[in-house]
Design a protein around this motif. Structure first.
Motif, PDB file in Angstrom:
ATOM      1  N   VAL A 196       0.862  -1.175   0.000  1.00 45.06           N
ATOM      2  CA  VAL A 196       0.000   0.000   0.000  1.00 45.06           C
ATOM      3  C   VAL A 196       0.898   1.225   0.000  1.00 45.06           C
ATOM      4  N   GLU A 197       0.737   2.072  -1.012  1.00 49.85           N
ATOM      5  CA  GLU A 197       1.535   3.288  -1.129  1.00 49.85           C
ATOM      6  C   GLU A 197       0.622   4.495  -0.913  1.00 49.85           C
ATOM      7  N   THR A 198       1.006   5.396  -0.020  1.00 49.30           N
ATOM      8  CA  THR A 198       0.201   6.576   0.318  1.00 49.30           C
ATOM      9  C   THR A 198       0.944   7.844  -0.069  1.00 49.30           C
ATOM     10  N   MET A 199       0.225   8.753  -0.714  1.00 51.73           N
ATOM     11  CA  MET A 199       0.816  10.037  -1.092  1.00 51.73           C
ATOM     12  C   MET A 199       1.253  10.786   0.160  1.00 51.73           C
ATOM     13  N   PRO A 200       2.485  11.283   0.210  1.00 54.77           N
ATOM     14  CA  PRO A 200       2.930  12.047   1.385  1.00 54.77           C
ATOM     15  C   PRO A 200       2.006  13.225   1.658  1.00 54.77           C
ATOM     16  N   ALA A 201       1.571  13.361   2.892  1.00 53.16           N
ATOM     17  CA  ALA A 201       0.617  14.414   3.246  1.00 53.16           C
ATOM     18  C   ALA A 201       1.183  15.801   2.999  1.00 53.16           C
ATOM     19  N   ALA A 256      -1.235  -0.785 -10.793  1.00 57.46           N
ATOM     20  CA  ALA A 256      -1.801   0.031  -9.720  1.00 57.46           C
ATOM     21  C   ALA A 256      -3.278  -0.295  -9.598  1.00 57.46           C
ATOM     22  N   GLU A 257      -3.737  -0.386  -8.354  1.00 55.55           N
ATOM     23  CA  GLU A 257      -5.135  -0.697  -8.080  1.00 55.55           C
ATOM     24  C   GLU A 257      -5.600   0.175  -6.920  1.00 55.55           C
ATOM     25  N   PRO A 258      -6.806   0.711  -6.965  1.00 57.34           N
ATOM     26  CA  PRO A 258      -7.284   1.544  -5.859  1.00 57.34           C
ATOM     27  C   PRO A 258      -7.256   0.791  -4.532  1.00 57.34           C
ATOM     28  N   PHE A 259      -6.886   1.497  -3.481  1.00 57.54           N
ATOM     29  CA  PHE A 259      -6.881   0.928  -2.138  1.00 57.54           C
ATOM     30  C   PHE A 259      -8.223   1.241  -1.486  1.00 57.54           C
ATOM     31  N   GLY A 260      -8.966   0.204  -1.128  1.00 55.45           N
ATOM     32  CA  GLY A 260     -10.287   0.407  -0.544  1.00 55.45           C
ATOM     33  C   GLY A 260     -11.310   0.773  -1.603  1.00 55.45           C
ATOM     34  N   ASN A 261     -12.428   1.259  -1.171  1.00 53.46           N
ATOM     35  CA  ASN A 261     -13.522   1.603  -2.084  1.00 53.46           C
ATOM     36  C   ASN A 261     -13.970   3.027  -1.797  1.00 53.46           C
ATOM     37  N   PHE A 287      -5.306  10.239 -11.286  1.00 52.61           N
ATOM     38  CA  PHE A 287      -6.638  10.306 -10.705  1.00 52.61           C
ATOM     39  C   PHE A 287      -6.806  11.636  -9.979  1.00 52.61           C
ATOM     40  N   VAL A 288      -8.038  11.964  -9.652  1.00 54.28           N
ATOM     41  CA  VAL A 288      -8.340  13.222  -8.982  1.00 54.28           C
ATOM     42  C   VAL A 288      -9.155  12.961  -7.730  1.00 54.28           C
ATOM     43  N   VAL A 289      -9.070  13.901  -6.769  1.00 55.41           N
ATOM     44  CA  VAL A 289      -9.903  13.873  -5.565  1.00 55.41           C
ATOM     45  C   VAL A 289     -10.415  15.289  -5.344  1.00 55.41           C
ATOM     46  N   PRO A 290     -11.533  15.440  -4.640  1.00 57.50           N
ATOM     47  CA  PRO A 290     -12.049  16.787  -4.366  1.00 57.50           C
ATOM     48  C   PRO A 290     -11.049  17.599  -3.548  1.00 57.50           C
ATOM     49  N   LYS A 291     -11.085  18.914  -3.710  1.00 58.18           N
ATOM     50  CA  LYS A 291     -10.189  19.766  -2.933  1.00 58.18           C
ATOM     51  C   LYS A 291     -10.490  19.678  -1.447  1.00 58.18           C
ATOM     52  N   GLN A 311      -9.781  15.237   2.832  1.00 64.19           N
ATOM     53  CA  GLN A 311      -8.916  15.478   3.981  1.00 64.19           C
ATOM     54  C   GLN A 311      -7.765  14.479   4.104  1.00 64.19           C
ATOM     55  N   SER A 312      -7.878  13.320   3.453  1.00 62.31           N
ATOM     56  CA  SER A 312      -6.874  12.269   3.601  1.00 62.31           C
ATOM     57  C   SER A 312      -5.900  12.279   2.422  1.00 62.31           C
ATOM     58  N   SER A 313      -4.769  11.638   2.619  1.00 60.66           N
ATOM     59  CA  SER A 313      -3.842  11.415   1.518  1.00 60.66           C
ATOM     60  C   SER A 313      -4.269  10.152   0.784  1.00 60.66           C
ATOM     61  N   PRO A 314      -4.448  10.208  -0.528  1.00 61.90           N
ATOM     62  CA  PRO A 314      -4.908   9.021  -1.257  1.00 61.90           C
ATOM     63  C   PRO A 314      -3.884   7.896  -1.205  1.00 61.90           C
ATOM     64  N   SER A 315      -4.384   6.665  -1.254  1.00 63.19           N
ATOM     65  CA  SER A 315      -3.526   5.476  -1.233  1.00 63.19           C
ATOM     66  C   SER A 315      -3.889   4.561  -2.391  1.00 63.19           C
ATOM     67  N   LEU A 316      -2.956   3.723  -2.782  1.00 67.00           N
ATOM     68  CA  LEU A 316      -3.219   2.719  -3.807  1.00 67.00           C
ATOM     69  C   LEU A 316      -2.376   1.486  -3.528  1.00 67.00           C
ATOM     70  N   TYR A 317      -2.751   0.388  -4.181  1.00 70.31           N
ATOM     71  CA  TYR A 317      -1.930  -0.816  -4.170  1.00 70.31           C
ATOM     72  C   TYR A 317      -0.920  -0.709  -5.305  1.00 70.31           C
ATOM     73  N   PHE A 318       0.365  -0.837  -4.972  1.00 67.42           N
ATOM     74  CA  PHE A 318       1.412  -0.921  -5.984  1.00 67.42           C
ATOM     75  C   PHE A 318       1.754  -2.400  -6.134  1.00 67.42           C
TER      76      PHE A 318
END
Length: 311
Positions: A104-109, A188-193, A273-277, A280-287
């Motif tokens: 699981v890779e998370t974008m640095p906050a 790459a695959e989305p982490f969670g739903n 990918f995009v997320v709303p402004k 509040q969280s840093s997006p994560s994905l499966y690498f």
């Protein structure tokens, strides 16, 4: 002229002890499959790994951020504290086996502006990559892979725009006269739903074939800005998506044959990918990354003294 790999007589009982192959080495040493304790100078192995990352993809990583770990029967160089979510060999009906790893890779906050405003950039602002290197428990194949987060923002952006690019090199290890690598991939695959994360682009978008080798341009665009880079590869790069509806799994797979150690193959891909402004969280994905090994296809009357795998 490249040397033939040593041939193992079929009637002989041989025990091979295999070690992690340091990046840049011409040959692989052999160690027990239980751990990586056989590596006398772990710091030197990690330095070779870091130098290999720089040479392959011009990515700067620091040796102090990595460690060597035993994972099952495999020996892995990975970021300190990182643990594979999965790491297994998947048996296939065609007698080949895929050794894969997923983290699981998370974008640095810190990359998200505190005031929510986008920063005007001419290209992607890339973060430091997460890099891994390992060989399978049977000591047939080797792989080095990196994943790297990035932000693509511009003044009129209505969302926060993210990119994730993946690189991988793979090849066979010496000492296996009857086995070879047939593919390696990054995905790459989305982490969670999370419905807030909308995946909107990926590259490459078409099968690319080279005989024997060539340069592959890869790039994506979000809004008015784009990024691109190239990798060298051989035979074929095959992009695909997950067969499961509603579960994105974007991957680029090298397909071909690697029997000699110097037959290094590469593959790569970028997703966006995009997320709303207001997110509040840093997006994560499966690498996800892995390689497939298989027995060579033998002629009708094979000679035990010649590596038919290389044909």
């Amino acid at each position: 002229m490249r040397k033939l790999l040593p041939t193992v007589a079929l009637c002989a009982a041989v025990t091979l002890v295999t070690a992690l192959m340091p990046a840049g080495s011409a040959t692989a040493s052999r160690t027990s499959s239980s751990a990586c304790d056989h590596i006398g100078d772990k710091n030197a192995a990690i330095r070779d790994f870091v130098e290999g990352i720089k040479k392959d993809w011009d990515l700067d990583v620091k040796a102090r951020d990595y460690e060597i770990q035993a994972h099952g029967g495999e020996c892995v160089i990975q970021p300190k504290g990182a643990r594979p979510v999965t790491g297994e060999a998947e048996a296939r009906s065609d007698s080949s086996a895929t050794t894969s790893m997923t983290t699981v890779e998370t974008m640095p906050a810190s990359a998200t502006p505190t005031d929510g405003d986008a920063t005007i950039q001419q290209e992607v602002a890339w973060q430091a990559p997460s890099c891994y290197e390992w060989e399978d428990a049977e000591h047939i194949g080797w792989m080095r892979a990196c994943g790297q987060w990035g932000r693509m923002d511009y003044a009129a952006a209505t969302h926060n725009n993210y990119a994730y690019r993946m690189y991988a090199s793979c090849h066979a290890l010496s000492g296996h006269a009857f086995d070879q690598l047939s593919e390696c991939y990054v995905a790459a695959e989305p982490f969670g739903n999370d419905p807030n994360i909308v995946w909107n682009d990926w590259d490459p978008k078409a099968t690319l074939e080279f005989n024997p080798c060539g340069s592959i341009p890869i790039g994506i665009s979000v809004g008015p800005f784009s990024t691109s880079y190239t990798i060298n590869s051989c035979e074929k790069i095959v992009p695909s998506e997950s067969p499961n509806p509603g579960v994105p799994d974007w991957r680029a797979t090298w397909v071909g044959k690697s029997y000699y150690e110097e037959d290094v193959r590469q593959t790569a891909a970028i997703v966006a990918f995009v997320v709303p402004k207001s997110y509040q969280s840093s997006p994560s994905l499966y690498f996800k990354r892995g390689f497939t090994t298989e027995e060579c296809v033998w002629p009708p009357t094979p000679s035990p003294y010649y590596p038919w795998c290389a044909i």
